[in-house]
Design an enzyme around this catalytic site. Structure first.
Site, PDB file in Angstrom:
ATOM      1  N   GLU A 269       0.833  -1.203   0.000  1.00 21.72           N
ATOM      2  CA  GLU A 269       0.000   0.000   0.000  1.00 21.72           C
ATOM      3  C   GLU A 269       0.869   1.255   0.000  1.00 21.72           C
ATOM      4  OE1 GLU A 269      -2.436  -0.305   3.435  1.00 21.72           O
ATOM      5  OE2 GLU A 269      -3.472  -2.091   2.754  1.00 21.72           O
ATOM      6  N   PRO A 270       1.642   1.485  -1.038  1.00 25.10           N
ATOM      7  CA  PRO A 270       2.463   2.701  -1.064  1.00 25.10           C
ATOM      8  C   PRO A 270       1.602   3.927  -1.350  1.00 25.10           C
ATOM      9  CG  PRO A 270       2.651   1.524  -3.136  1.00 25.10           C
ATOM     10  CD  PRO A 270       1.797   0.671  -2.242  1.00 25.10           C
ATOM     11  N   ARG A 308       4.072  19.864   5.612  1.00 25.58           N
ATOM     12  CA  ARG A 308       4.985  18.796   6.013  1.00 25.58           C
ATOM     13  C   ARG A 308       6.282  19.291   6.664  1.00 25.58           C
ATOM     14  NH1 ARG A 308       7.244  15.688   2.771  1.00 25.58           N
ATOM     15  NH2 ARG A 308       7.200  13.824   4.064  1.00 25.58           N
ATOM     16  N   TYR A 312       6.383  17.688  10.207  1.00 20.50           N
ATOM     17  CA  TYR A 312       7.280  16.531  10.298  1.00 20.50           C
ATOM     18  C   TYR A 312       8.764  16.904  10.280  1.00 20.50           C
ATOM     19  CZ  TYR A 312       3.100  13.927   8.820  1.00 20.50           C
ATOM     20  OH  TYR A 312       1.846  13.396   8.719  1.00 20.50           O
ATOM     21  N   CYS A 338       0.491  33.823   9.184  1.00 23.28           N
ATOM     22  CA  CYS A 338       0.801  34.457  10.464  1.00 23.28           C
ATOM     23  C   CYS A 338       1.074  33.380  11.525  1.00 23.28           C
ATOM     24  CB  CYS A 338      -0.344  35.374  10.892  1.00 23.28           C
ATOM     25  SG  CYS A 338       0.106  36.467  12.253  1.00 23.28           S
ATOM     26  N   GLU A 339       2.037  32.575  11.252  1.00 27.55           N
ATOM     27  CA  GLU A 339       2.618  31.563  12.127  1.00 27.55           C
ATOM     28  C   GLU A 339       4.069  31.412  11.679  1.00 27.55           C
ATOM     29  OE1 GLU A 339       1.128  30.001  14.604  1.00 27.55           O
ATOM     30  OE2 GLU A 339      -0.996  30.382  14.197  1.00 27.55           O
ATOM     31  N   TYR A 366       0.792  14.371   0.307  1.00 29.20           N
ATOM     32  CA  TYR A 366       0.451  15.097   1.530  1.00 29.20           C
ATOM     33  C   TYR A 366       0.688  16.598   1.403  1.00 29.20           C
ATOM     34  CZ  TYR A 366       0.745  10.271   2.961  1.00 29.20           C
ATOM     35  OH  TYR A 366       0.587   8.914   3.024  1.00 29.20           O
TER      36      TYR A 366
END
Length: 409
Positions: A269-270, A308, A312, A338-339, A366
């Site tokens: 399941e890639p 990501r 991550y 604004c982060e 993603y």
């Protein structure tokens, strides 16, 4: 991806900068040829056994990407009713879509079963419910947690003891009790170790655990080893040796099938492995800010389009498409949210000027699927390049799209 003699970056001969000029910035671009190549790589690695690819579509659910997968014989793994419906809209039948939930309401599982999908049971309570509801009238698979830690970092490991995913292999006797109690039709065992696994050893370790557990179930048709193959994030990056992995797992799988008494089907399941390298997020530089501590490159995108790196700590190689031969300088590449949405820190890039077009590589997985409208920002358009033609496969969002579900009082 190609670099011409003029150092111009192209995809199947198409200049991404021209796409940005046509469709606006930022822009997601997917290369169909790369997707086809990655599918062929996996098929070749396991050519000696009965193997099926189930694309983990949470990585990228664009309908045109799903249709491309279907056209080259790849089936789907879905984790939600929405993904299941997207698969059906792309032309998949229910029995070509595996449903792999994680602690979802039983109503979602019922809908998947009624659609003809095979469900991966991920908890004892769900197994009990499935048995009470269907007995042996519907097949299912069981997701085993092998208690093995492997992957790029803890956030993307899914098979270790503290992970929420699957039923611990230590509960195998309890699983068998519930299966016997309701005469549940178990046709497969499933596991998924995590993501960004480079070495063959973790795959072999979990395969051996799954093979041993499979001996407790006499009517299996499928063993599913999930995905997690490492992709290349930068030139020369180490990746999973698919040929070596294919040879080793295939050898052990054949041995298991001989011991089991018949040939089973092996599933993978890639998700990221098939689409990550195919994707590019194109952005435009808005401001270059020279600071005593850092040089900042501000771009017209942020964590709302590609979260990501912030979530991550993932690495995305960056190209300056407008000035590829410029003098190399270190920059912090940052977004407009604004982060603190930093894409890259102290990254050496050819001199970046306001208006330059940058490309974030490995953005096919993603990216848009994890995007948001934070700061009331709009999602970008998506382009698929396949067979030498670039086609718009998702238009850019508008403010009207954001307001459509709101109700004024």
């Amino acid at each position: 991806m190609q670099l011409t003699d003029q150092n111009t970056f192209t995809l199947q001969g198409i200049n991404p900068v021209q796409l940005l000029e046509q469709y606006g910035s930022p822009l997601y671009v997917y290369d169909g040829a790369t997707i086809r190549r990655k599918v062929n790589e996996l098929q070749h690695a396991f050519s000696g056994i009965n193997m099926k690819i189930k694309y983990a579509c949470k990585a990228n659910t664009n309908l045109s990407v799903l249709k491309l997968m279907r056209s080259i014989g790849v089936e789907l793994d879905a984790v939600s009713p929405g993904e299941l419906e997207m698969g059906k809209l792309a032309g998949y039948s229910g029995n070509q879509i595996t449903f792999t939930p994680s602690g979802v309401p039983f109503e979602e599982v019922k809908a998947a079963v009624e659609a003809g999908s095979i469900v991966n049971i991920d908890s004892i309570p769900l197994l009990e419910w499935f048995g009470k509801t269907y007995g042996n009238t519907k097949p299912c698979m069981i997701r085993i947690k092998p208690n093995v830690a492997a992957g790029g970092n803890i956030k993307i490991m899914t098979a270790h003891a503290d992970s929420k995913f699957g039923i611990s292999v230590l509960l195998l006797d309890r699983i068998k009790e519930v299966v016997a109690k309701y005469d549940i039709k178990i046709i497969g065992l499933h596991q998924h170790t995590g993501s960004d696994i480079k070495d063959a050893e973790p795959f072999l370790q979990v395969a051996d655990i799954l093979f041993e557990a499979a001996k407790q179930f006499p009517d299996l048709e499928i063993l599913d080893l999930g995905g997690g193959f490492k992709v290349s994030y930068l030139p020369g990056d180490a990746v999973t040796d698919m040929e070596l992995l294919g040879n080793k797992i295939s050898e052990r799988f054949k041995t298991f099938c001989n011991e089991y008494g018949r040939e089973l089907q092996l599933w993978f399941e890639p998700g990221k492995f098939l689409v990550s390298e195919a994707g590019y997020l194109l952005v435009k530089t808005t401001v270059v800010k020279e600071d005593p501590a850092r040089n900042f490159v501000h771009v017209d995108s942020g964590l709302n389009h590609l979260i990501r790196p912030m979530m991550y700590g993932s690495y995305h190689h960056i190209l300056n498409l407008s000035n590829p031969a410029g003098e190399s300088k270190p920059y912090n590449v940052v977004g407009y949210i604004c982060e603190t949405d930093t894409f890259a820190t102290d990254r050496n890039l050819p001199e970046v000027r306001p208006g330059d077009v940058l490309a974030f590589l490995n953005a096919g997985a993603y990216g848009l699927t994890m995007s948001s409208n934070y700061n009331t920002r709009l999602r970008p358009a998506e382009i698929l390049i396949d067979n030498g033609a670039a086609k718009l496969v998702r238009r850019r969002e508008t403010l009207e799209d954001l307001l459509r579900t709101q109700i004024e009082i």
